[in-house]
Design an enzyme around this catalytic site. Structure first.
Site, PDB file in Angstrom:
ATOM      1  N   HIS A  94     -62.273  -9.164 -43.175  1.00 36.06           N
ATOM      2  CA  HIS A  94     -62.725  -9.879 -44.922  1.00 36.06           C
ATOM      3  C   HIS A  94     -61.113 -10.095 -44.771  1.00 36.06           C
ATOM      4  O   HIS A  94     -60.154 -11.069 -45.032  1.00 36.06           O
ATOM      5  CB  HIS A  94     -62.672  -8.933 -45.456  1.00 36.06           C
ATOM      6  CG  HIS A  94     -64.450  -9.161 -45.730  1.00 36.06           C
ATOM      7  ND1 HIS A  94     -65.039  -9.824 -45.587  1.00 36.06           N
ATOM      8  CD2 HIS A  94     -64.745  -7.637 -45.279  1.00 36.06           C
ATOM      9  CE1 HIS A  94     -66.653  -9.141 -46.361  1.00 36.06           C
ATOM     10  NE2 HIS A  94     -66.175  -7.619 -45.509  1.00 36.06           N
TER      11      HIS A  94
HETATM   12  O1  RIB Z   1     -65.057  -6.012 -49.774  1.00 34.56           O
HETATM   13  C1  RIB Z   1     -64.279  -6.067 -48.508  1.00 34.56           C
HETATM   14  C2  RIB Z   1     -62.896  -5.783 -48.625  1.00 34.56           C
HETATM   15  O2  RIB Z   1     -62.849  -4.136 -49.325  1.00 34.56           O
HETATM   16  C3  RIB Z   1     -61.624  -5.966 -47.792  1.00 34.56           C
HETATM   17  O3  RIB Z   1     -60.735  -5.544 -48.106  1.00 34.56           O
HETATM   18  C4  RIB Z   1     -62.300  -4.189 -47.107  1.00 34.56           C
HETATM   19  O4  RIB Z   1     -60.665  -3.650 -46.141  1.00 34.56           O
HETATM   20  C5  RIB Z   1     -62.083  -3.133 -48.456  1.00 34.56           C
HETATM   21  O5  RIB Z   1     -61.230  -3.118 -49.012  1.00 34.56           O
END
Ligand code: RIB
Ligand code: CA
Length: 312
Positions: A239
């Site tokens: 992500h």
């Molecule tokens: O939902 C994904 C996010 O939450 C990403 O930033 C992961 O590292 C967690 O922080």
């Protein structure tokens, strides 16, 4: 002219991968990396930021901000995907923690000294940024843009059926930032869930002769194991690297102006990002949201920005 950025992170394996891109990218000037609790505790997040910077030893070291716990205890930690220490339990060596400037002070000082020219790339819960705006409301109009990894528009959450992890960890902070007059871009799960780092892509990462390759080849295998055990998936989500790619290469994404807020009280929906998609919305647009991306090009650009090998 490189873009002045502050990365606010809860490392977290995908945060660490984003830092491998950011710290060496010619189009970015990383002024600071500020830690926030989320995937691991606040103290561990600070420790992980320092360990990652020491491992990568970039040409120019950024300032480091120390995380402090949110007002409400973290409801959950990403330990099941990121290990107990947030980085796959690979026990990175780290020197004694250097002077601990609070993350919110590092952010505030940077914005004050360079008004209207800094982009904050928020890859964790929005605890630090909300604190900055609560303590000095003027700053929300002096930051050039906040690019946020998180939320979900149509799709399900990833930590509850309704909520994405970063927003769920501190919904009050997310609401504070969403309602602030700052210029915001949101990169939601609807987009970031579309790309998985597969084994094929892992093999295209830079090798151990590089600092990024050495770190990634240490911390990524535990994440692959966790995804296989938890979800039966042969790959991992990245992500935060996708969010960073949107910050560097916005032309690979399509954005839509939307009006969003955050549920903070729901028994089942706390942390849900709510968008006014009525035919005649009553809420004012307060952010641009990534709704499409050129997946093939984003993958190729991420691997290239990591110093990896092109597809055969
Ligand atoms: O939902 C994904 C996010 O939450 C990403 O930033 C992961 O590292 C967690 O922080
Ligand atoms: Ca993160």
């Amino acid at each position: 002219m490189p873009k002045k950025v502050i990365l606010d992170v809860d490392p977290g394996i995908d945060d660490a991968m984003a830092l491998c891109i950011a710290l060496f990218h010619p189009e970015l000037e990383v002024l600071a990396i500020t830690a926030v609790g989320g995937n691991c505790s606040a103290d561990q997040a600070t420790r992980n930021v320092q360990a990652i910077v020491e491992q990568l030893d970039p040409p120019r070291w950024p300032r480091i901000g120390a995380a402090s716990p949110p007002e409400q205890a973290l409801p959950v930690e990403g330990r099941y995907l990121h290990g107990n220490d947030g980085l796959g339990d690979v026990e990175l060596q780290v020197a004694e923690l250097r002077s601990r400037h609070p993350s919110e002070k590092v952010i505030s000082d940077a914005i004050r000294s360079s008004p209207n020219s800094i982009t904050i790339i928020a890859l964790g819960p929005l605890t630090n940024i909300a604190r900055v705006f609560q303590r000095d409301p003027e700053l929300s109009s002096l930051v050039d843009r906040i690019i946020i990894s998180g939320g979900t528009v149509h799709g399900p959450g990833n930590i509850t059926p309704a909520a994405e992890f970063n927003v769920y960890c501190d919904p009050e902070a997310a609401r504070e930032v969403f309602r602030s007059p700052s210029t915001k871009t949101l990169i939601p799960l609807d987009v970031t869930n579309r790309i998985m780092l597969s084994y094929d892509l892992f093999n295209r990462l830079p090798d151990e002769a590089t600092k990024a390759g050495r770190l990634l080849r240490k911390i990524l295998p535990p994440a692959f194991r966790a995804y296989r055990q938890c979800f039966g998936l042969e790959g991992i989500h990245v992500h935060d690297s996708i969010t960073l790619t949107a910050a560097i290469h916005p032309e690979l994404f399509t954005f839509k102006e939307m009006a969003a807020d955050v549920e903070t009280m729901g028994e089942l929906t706390s942390g849900m990002t709510v968008f006014d998609r009525r035919r005649v919305p009553a809420w004012r647009h307060n952010m641009e949201v990534a709704v499409e991306m050129d997946e093939k090009q984003v993958v190729a650009t991420m691997i290239s920005d990591l110093g990896g090998k092109p597809a055969e």
